[in-house]
Scaffold this motif. Structure first.
Motif, PDB file in Angstrom:
ATOM      1  N   THR A 168       0.651  -0.529   0.026  1.00 52.27           N
ATOM      2  CA  THR A 168       0.065   0.370  -0.060  1.00 52.27           C
ATOM      3  C   THR A 168       0.820   1.296  -0.004  1.00 52.27           C
ATOM      4  OG1 THR A 168      -0.017  -0.125   2.748  1.00 52.27           O
ATOM      5  CG2 THR A 168      -1.368  -1.010   1.569  1.00 52.27           C
ATOM      6  N   SER A 169       0.460   1.928  -0.070  1.00 49.90           N
ATOM      7  CA  SER A 169       1.136   3.598  -0.688  1.00 49.90           C
ATOM      8  C   SER A 169       1.578   4.124   0.796  1.00 49.90           C
ATOM      9  CB  SER A 169       0.440   4.811  -1.573  1.00 49.90           C
ATOM     10  OG  SER A 169      -0.793   5.073  -1.599  1.00 49.90           O
ATOM     11  N   ASN A 170       2.201   4.821   1.087  1.00 47.26           N
ATOM     12  CA  ASN A 170       1.453   5.768   2.311  1.00 47.26           C
ATOM     13  C   ASN A 170       0.354   6.444   2.221  1.00 47.26           C
ATOM     14  OD1 ASN A 170       4.600   5.101   3.439  1.00 47.26           O
ATOM     15  ND2 ASN A 170       5.060   7.173   2.542  1.00 47.26           N
ATOM     16  N   GLU A 171       0.170   7.248   1.070  1.00 50.78           N
ATOM     17  CA  GLU A 171      -1.334   8.038   1.720  1.00 50.78           C
ATOM     18  C   GLU A 171      -2.406   6.600   1.936  1.00 50.78           C
ATOM     19  OE1 GLU A 171       1.358  10.203  -0.765  1.00 50.78           O
ATOM     20  OE2 GLU A 171       0.929   8.419  -1.213  1.00 50.78           O
ATOM     21  N   ALA A 172      -2.613   5.620   0.692  1.00 47.39           N
ATOM     22  CA  ALA A 172      -3.626   4.840   1.187  1.00 47.39           C
ATOM     23  C   ALA A 172      -3.145   4.202   2.554  1.00 47.39           C
ATOM     24  CB  ALA A 172      -3.719   3.609   0.730  1.00 47.39           C
ATOM     25  N   ALA A 173      -1.841   3.657   3.117  1.00 43.60           N
ATOM     26  CA  ALA A 173      -2.269   3.276   4.484  1.00 43.60           C
ATOM     27  C   ALA A 173      -2.393   4.117   5.522  1.00 43.60           C
ATOM     28  CB  ALA A 173      -0.496   2.866   4.997  1.00 43.60           C
ATOM     29  N   PHE A 174      -2.506   5.892   5.322  1.00 43.33           N
ATOM     30  CA  PHE A 174      -2.837   7.035   6.692  1.00 43.33           C
ATOM     31  C   PHE A 174      -4.187   7.128   6.738  1.00 43.33           C
ATOM     32  CE2 PHE A 174      -3.534  10.906   7.421  1.00 43.33           C
ATOM     33  CZ  PHE A 174      -2.714  11.298   8.842  1.00 43.33           C
ATOM     34  N   CYS A 564     -11.632   5.585   0.949  1.00 42.27           N
ATOM     35  CA  CYS A 564     -13.005   6.854   1.181  1.00 42.27           C
ATOM     36  C   CYS A 564     -14.014   6.170   1.270  1.00 42.27           C
ATOM     37  CB  CYS A 564     -12.220   7.856   0.190  1.00 42.27           C
ATOM     38  SG  CYS A 564     -10.621   9.009   0.721  1.00 42.27           S
ATOM     39  N   GLY A 565     -13.754   5.593  -0.025  1.00 47.76           N
ATOM     40  CA  GLY A 565     -15.343   5.115  -0.526  1.00 47.76           C
ATOM     41  C   GLY A 565     -16.423   4.579   0.472  1.00 47.76           C
ATOM     42  N   LEU A 566     -15.528   4.056   1.025  1.00 45.16           N
ATOM     43  CA  LEU A 566     -15.874   2.151   2.253  1.00 45.16           C
ATOM     44  C   LEU A 566     -16.351   3.818   3.514  1.00 45.16           C
ATOM     45  CD1 LEU A 566     -16.467  -0.025   3.643  1.00 45.16           C
ATOM     46  CD2 LEU A 566     -14.416  -0.256   4.150  1.00 45.16           C
ATOM     47  N   ALA A 567     -15.293   4.482   3.663  1.00 52.05           N
ATOM     48  CA  ALA A 567     -15.602   5.422   4.966  1.00 52.05           C
ATOM     49  C   ALA A 567     -16.800   6.307   4.453  1.00 52.05           C
ATOM     50  CB  ALA A 567     -14.297   6.508   4.701  1.00 52.05           C
ATOM     51  N   LEU A 568     -17.001   6.602   3.701  1.00 52.31           N
ATOM     52  CA  LEU A 568     -17.791   7.641   3.116  1.00 52.31           C
ATOM     53  C   LEU A 568     -19.482   6.995   3.366  1.00 52.31           C
ATOM     54  CD1 LEU A 568     -17.207   9.278   0.101  1.00 52.31           C
ATOM     55  CD2 LEU A 568     -17.917  10.524   2.624  1.00 52.31           C
ATOM     56  N   ALA A 569     -19.797   5.181   3.350  1.00 49.47           N
ATOM     57  CA  ALA A 569     -20.741   4.580   3.473  1.00 49.47           C
ATOM     58  C   ALA A 569     -21.010   4.773   4.586  1.00 49.47           C
ATOM     59  CB  ALA A 569     -20.410   3.519   2.643  1.00 49.47           C
ATOM     60  N   VAL A 577     -13.933  13.326   9.413  1.00 48.77           N
ATOM     61  CA  VAL A 577     -12.719  13.352   7.953  1.00 48.77           C
ATOM     62  C   VAL A 577     -13.624  13.837   6.555  1.00 48.77           C
ATOM     63  CG1 VAL A 577     -10.893  11.616   7.091  1.00 48.77           C
ATOM     64  CG2 VAL A 577     -11.609  11.661  10.113  1.00 48.77           C
ATOM     65  N   PRO A 578     -12.303  14.864   6.132  1.00 49.37           N
ATOM     66  CA  PRO A 578     -13.317  14.864   4.999  1.00 49.37           C
ATOM     67  C   PRO A 578     -13.002  13.913   3.634  1.00 49.37           C
ATOM     68  CG  PRO A 578     -10.826  16.575   5.061  1.00 49.37           C
ATOM     69  CD  PRO A 578     -11.453  15.513   6.023  1.00 49.37           C
ATOM     70  N   TRP A 579     -13.454  12.943   3.702  1.00 49.10           N
ATOM     71  CA  TRP A 579     -13.107  11.512   2.678  1.00 49.10           C
ATOM     72  C   TRP A 579     -12.845  11.630   1.414  1.00 49.10           C
ATOM     73  CZ3 TRP A 579     -10.395   7.786   5.824  1.00 49.10           C
ATOM     74  CH2 TRP A 579     -11.205   8.177   7.331  1.00 49.10           C
ATOM     75  N   ALA A 580     -14.495  12.539   1.055  1.00 53.17           N
ATOM     76  CA  ALA A 580     -14.240  13.088  -0.205  1.00 53.17           C
ATOM     77  C   ALA A 580     -13.470  13.973  -0.480  1.00 53.17           C
ATOM     78  CB  ALA A 580     -15.789  13.448  -0.471  1.00 53.17           C
ATOM     79  N   LYS A 581     -12.839  14.675   0.021  1.00 48.15           N
ATOM     80  CA  LYS A 581     -12.061  15.723  -0.890  1.00 48.15           C
ATOM     81  C   LYS A 581     -10.368  15.154  -0.931  1.00 48.15           C
ATOM     82  CE  LYS A 581     -14.137  19.654   1.113  1.00 48.15           C
ATOM     83  NZ  LYS A 581     -13.054  21.145   1.730  1.00 48.15           N
ATOM     84  N   PHE A 582     -10.629  14.107   0.328  1.00 48.73           N
ATOM     85  CA  PHE A 582      -9.404  13.118   0.176  1.00 48.73           C
ATOM     86  C   PHE A 582      -9.050  11.878  -1.450  1.00 48.73           C
ATOM     87  CE2 PHE A 582      -8.425  13.101   4.983  1.00 48.73           C
ATOM     88  CZ  PHE A 582      -7.755  14.074   5.044  1.00 48.73           C
ATOM     89  N   ALA A 583     -10.277  11.747  -1.838  1.00 46.26           N
ATOM     90  CA  ALA A 583     -10.586  11.012  -2.705  1.00 46.26           C
ATOM     91  C   ALA A 583     -10.113  11.633  -3.812  1.00 46.26           C
ATOM     92  CB  ALA A 583     -11.721  10.659  -3.081  1.00 46.26           C
ATOM     93  N   ASP A 584     -10.533  12.963  -3.777  1.00 48.94           N
ATOM     94  CA  ASP A 584      -9.936  14.042  -4.913  1.00 48.94           C
ATOM     95  C   ASP A 584      -8.960  14.472  -5.531  1.00 48.94           C
ATOM     96  OD1 ASP A 584     -12.830  13.039  -5.617  1.00 48.94           O
ATOM     97  OD2 ASP A 584     -13.099  15.353  -5.200  1.00 48.94           O
ATOM     98  N   ASP A 585      -8.215  14.513  -3.620  1.00 43.48           N
ATOM     99  CA  ASP A 585      -7.167  15.349  -4.293  1.00 43.48           C
ATOM    100  C   ASP A 585      -5.830  14.764  -3.434  1.00 43.48           C
ATOM    101  OD1 ASP A 585      -4.401  16.750  -4.147  1.00 43.48           O
ATOM    102  OD2 ASP A 585      -5.692  18.966  -3.837  1.00 43.48           O
TER     103      ASP A 585
END
Length: 774
Positions: A168-174, A564-569, A577-585
């Motif tokens: 996993t990447s650092n971003e995904a792991a975080f 992020c998709g799982l977190a929003l669900a 936590v701004p999950w949608a913004k994290f997924a976009d950028d």
């Protein structure tokens, strides 16, 4: 032209054995790299993809965590196994809905790991519903809601387990650990629990930080490099290039291993004429063919000799200034090793005393010494004491915090070290959790969660009901295969974020999901534009990785998008936590990382530097040991462990073939060891074969014996293994994982780290009257 996947599975009747190689790489390494690429990707895609591998504007290798050079990089900055890893991920083979409609789960379960992996990339999410015989397509939104419903239905968040692989990447792991802690548990087992946890435990205790203290430049500046319990020719071949440069600059190299590994004998570097048409470079000045588990005794003996020579000539061996000003516990340690029992040292190591003295003299007379090790040291009951003893010797000589010297655990998986830095750990310190809570307005749980072994116990015992894995092949990576499989099958839901099929997909809970993700090689286009991710190598360098290939399917999500998709669900759009913004950028994720993760300030700016940045490491940077109890490096006194086996038994280690990386099987040849077209083999010293009354090539059942098993299961069996005569250390044997993982008792683990003891399994070899089902 891309070749089709294999139609049949291998059988051990195909076994072909030739003498082990005395050198690694050379022209065969180049040819195999190109062959595997063309088979999976085609010629044009192979050329395009390998050109980007480990380059600054390309993608990080999805294989090992060996670092890239700072500054100039070669046109071909990869090794044979890196090329194989890329071919596996960038393959043009596909596993779509028609594949799952054709193959039932039962039929897939009858296939080997190799066959499953060779089918290709999974193209869309699939679900196995209760009582169903086949996986079937499911939408992403339905998949996320299914997981969320199961998680919301648990009586406590601690009934869920969230596993992570090192890719996993650092971003995904975080984000993954943030999701898990927002949900309310610290159940974050990862692959580190099964490999280098012992290194982290020992180093955190002795130096204050559970990471290595050297850079790539240090390797080539060293006077002496001691390589212990490690096979770089297969597991991280680019290390051989660094060792070649060091050797040609005058560095001496000591190899300590139960098996003679070709890569440490001679290296034919395929990137220069000497390697292509010449003899290459001899690497090891001294090869210590040690008995399994004897490394602690070896380093105790070296420490004993260093102290004895210091007493004979004060001020010539021990770095007294360093010891007195920077360490504690010296007197207790010195007392523990001043009177070693050389008879016990001989039994434990199998080495002659004169060879140990030669190695110790090399340590004593070298101004800059690096100690490298891998899983050959970390998977014993006494692994943590063993690594403490290496630290003791390094501290005696003042070999931490100076150029060309230090401690170097060589972690195998691409971003396993980065995962831990980003918070993938079941017992993160309070400082990290407090910063996480402040950044996001959540309340992270403080009680420690399950590591891998405890997670299996929890699923087995019914106290964990949902299992989710981001990456990896949990069933094939974990010990005690039958127990692990039973544990997963007892779950209400199992979820795997994967790129390709593996064994874990066919060992499932009542409901099962496979969520296919984009790979490291693939372009990641989100709402804010094209994204990159970051990874951390084995020497604490954090750098960018940007995929360039079109995704294998338009229905794939990135790992970040899946989390992020799982977190929003699960939490809804109004979560703190701004999950949608994290997924976009992904820059926004890195901004949060900079405020939460120690050493990562100005993260977005630093990772955009050409070579990234190096995380701080106080012992390396300033000889400060601020992570220990009294802010000093710690000498430790460790009772000697000598592994003894009953008559007629051997000490078995599991290891990788040259044609695999972790649980991913690239092919069926272990070229350097002379094994072709087989995996269920056991390598045994010829004298031991004779003493046991067996024959080379004989079919046997491997039976592991552990009378102390608390579950009352003193024996485990692995069927249909061929005996292969091999120059292993006397009394020792070796077999590939995952095929031999069934022999490792779940409860046989290392002290302190709880790592499975995959390198010290007592076995007997029972002649098989006829082939039986594995």
């Amino acid at each position: 032209m891309v070749s089709k996947p294999p139609e049949r599975d291998v059988t051990e009747s195909d076994l072909d054995v030739s003498p082990p190689k005395q050198w690694a790489a050379g022209i065969p390494g180049v040819l195999v790299s190109l062959q595997r690429g063309v088979e999976q990707m085609g010629a044009v895609r192979t050329a395009k993809t390998l050109r980007l591998l480990n380059q600054r504007e390309g993608f990080d290798c999805p294989g090992c965590a060996w670092p890239e050079a700072q500054g100039h990089r070669k046109l071909a900055e990869f090794c044979e196994n890196g090329a194989k890893a890329v071919a596996e991920e960038a393959t043009l083979r596909r596993v779509g809905p028609e594949f799952f409609a054709e193959h039932s789960v039962a039929s897939l379960a009858s296939r080997t790991d190799y066959w499953l992996g060779q089918q290709g990339r999974i193209t869309e999410p699939v679900v196995l519903r209760p009582g169903a015989t086949h996986y079937e397509p499911v939408s992403w939104s339905a998949a996320f809601e299914l997981i969320a419903a199961h998680l919301r239905g648990l009586s406590t968040p601690d009934e869920a387990v969230f596993y992570t692989s090192g890719r996993t990447s650092n971003e995904a792991a975080f984000l993954y650990q943030l999701l898990v802690r927002s949900y309310g548990t610290n159940n974050l087992p990862d692959c580190s629990n099964m490999c280098h946890e012992s290194s982290g435990a020992a180093l955190a205790e002795t130096t204050g930080i559970g990471k290595g203290s050297v850079s790539l430049a240090d390797i080539t500046d060293a006077d002496l490099v001691v390589v212990v319990g490690q096979n770089p020719g297969t597991n991280h071949p680019r290390m051989l290039s660094a060792l070649e440069v060091a050797k040609r600059g005058g560095t001496r190299i000591v190899a300590v291993n139960p098996l003679p590994e070709a890569g440490l004998l001679r290296f034919k570097n395929p990137q220069n004429a000497r390697g292509l048409v010449g003899k290459g470079t001899e690497l090891a000045d001294e090869f210590c063919q040690i008995r399994l588990g004897g490394d602690q005794a070896l380093f105790q003996a070296i420490g004993h000799l260093l102290l004895r020579w210091e007493a004979e000539q004060p001020g010539t061996v021990v770095d007294r200034s360093f010891v007195e000003s920077r360490t504690e516990g010296f007197e207790e340690y010195a007392a523990s090793v001043r009177s070693v029992d050389w008879a016990e040292i001989g039994v434990a190591t199998g080495l002659p005393q004169e060879q140990i003295e030669r190695v110790a003299r090399m340590v004593a007379t070298s101004e800059r010494v690096i100690f490298c090790w891998a899983m050959g040291l970390t998977q014993h009951r006494h692994s943590v004491p063993t690594i403490r003893e290496i630290a003791n010797v390094a501290l005696l000589r003042g070999m931490i915090g100076k150029p060309g010297a230090g401690l170097c655990p060589v972690r195998g998986h691409s971003n396993v070290q980065g995962d831990r830095t980003m918070g993938i750990w079941e017992k993160m310190p309070e400082k990290f959790l407090a910063a996480l809570d402040t950044e996001f307005g959540i309340s992270s749980p403080r009680s420690h969660g399950h590591d891998t072994v405890n997670a299996i116990r929890a699923m087995r015992d019914g106290s964990a009901k949902v299992f989710m894995a981001v990456g990896g092949n949990f069933v094939s990576a974990a010990p005690d295969t039958s127990v692990t499989e039973s544990a997963l099958r007892s779950c209400a839901l199992t979820v795997h974020v994967s790129t390709k099929l593996n064994r874990s997909h066919v060992v499932h809970g009542e409901t099962a999901l496979i969520l296919p993700t984009r790979g490291r090689t693939e372009r990641d286009l989100q709402a804010s534009g094209e994204q990159f991710v970051t990874v951390e190598d084995s020497m604490s360098v954090v750098h960018r990785s940007r995929g360039r290939l079109a995704p294998a399917s338009e229905k794939l999500l990135s790992e970040v998008g899946i989390v992020c998709g799982l977190a929003l669900a699960l939490f809804g759009p109004d979560h703190s936590v701004p999950w949608a913004k994290f997924a976009d950028d992904y820059d926004q994720i890195r901004d949060s990382i900079s405020r939460v993760v120690p050493g990562c300030s100005d993260y977005n700016a630093k990772v955009r530097q050409p070579d990234g940045f190096v995380l701080p490491h106080a012992p390396r940077d300033s000889r400060e040991f601020t992570g220990t109890r009294h802010d000093k490096a710690v000498f430790t006194a460790n009772p000697l462990t000598v592994l003894r086996v009953p008559p007629g038994r051997l000490l078995l280690q599991t290891l990788r073939s040259h044609d695999q990386y972790n649980t991913t099987i690239y092919g069926l040849d272990d070229r350097y060891r002379g094994i072709k077209d087989a995996r269920r083999v056991v390598l045994v010293n010829p004298d031991d074969i004779t003493a046991l009354g067996l024959a080379d090539g004989q079919l046997v059942t491997l039976v592991s014996e552990w009378p102390d098993d608390p579950t009352g299961t003193p024996e485990r069996h692995a069927h249909n293994f061929r005996v292969v005569a091999y120059p292993t250390a006397h009394g020792c044997a070796a077999a590939y994982f995952p095929e031999a993982n069934s022999l490792i008792p779940l409860d046989s683990t290392a002290e302190t780290s709880n790592t499975p003891t995959s390198k010290s399994i007592v076995v007997r070899l029972d002649p098989a009257p006829a082939e039986v089902t594995a």
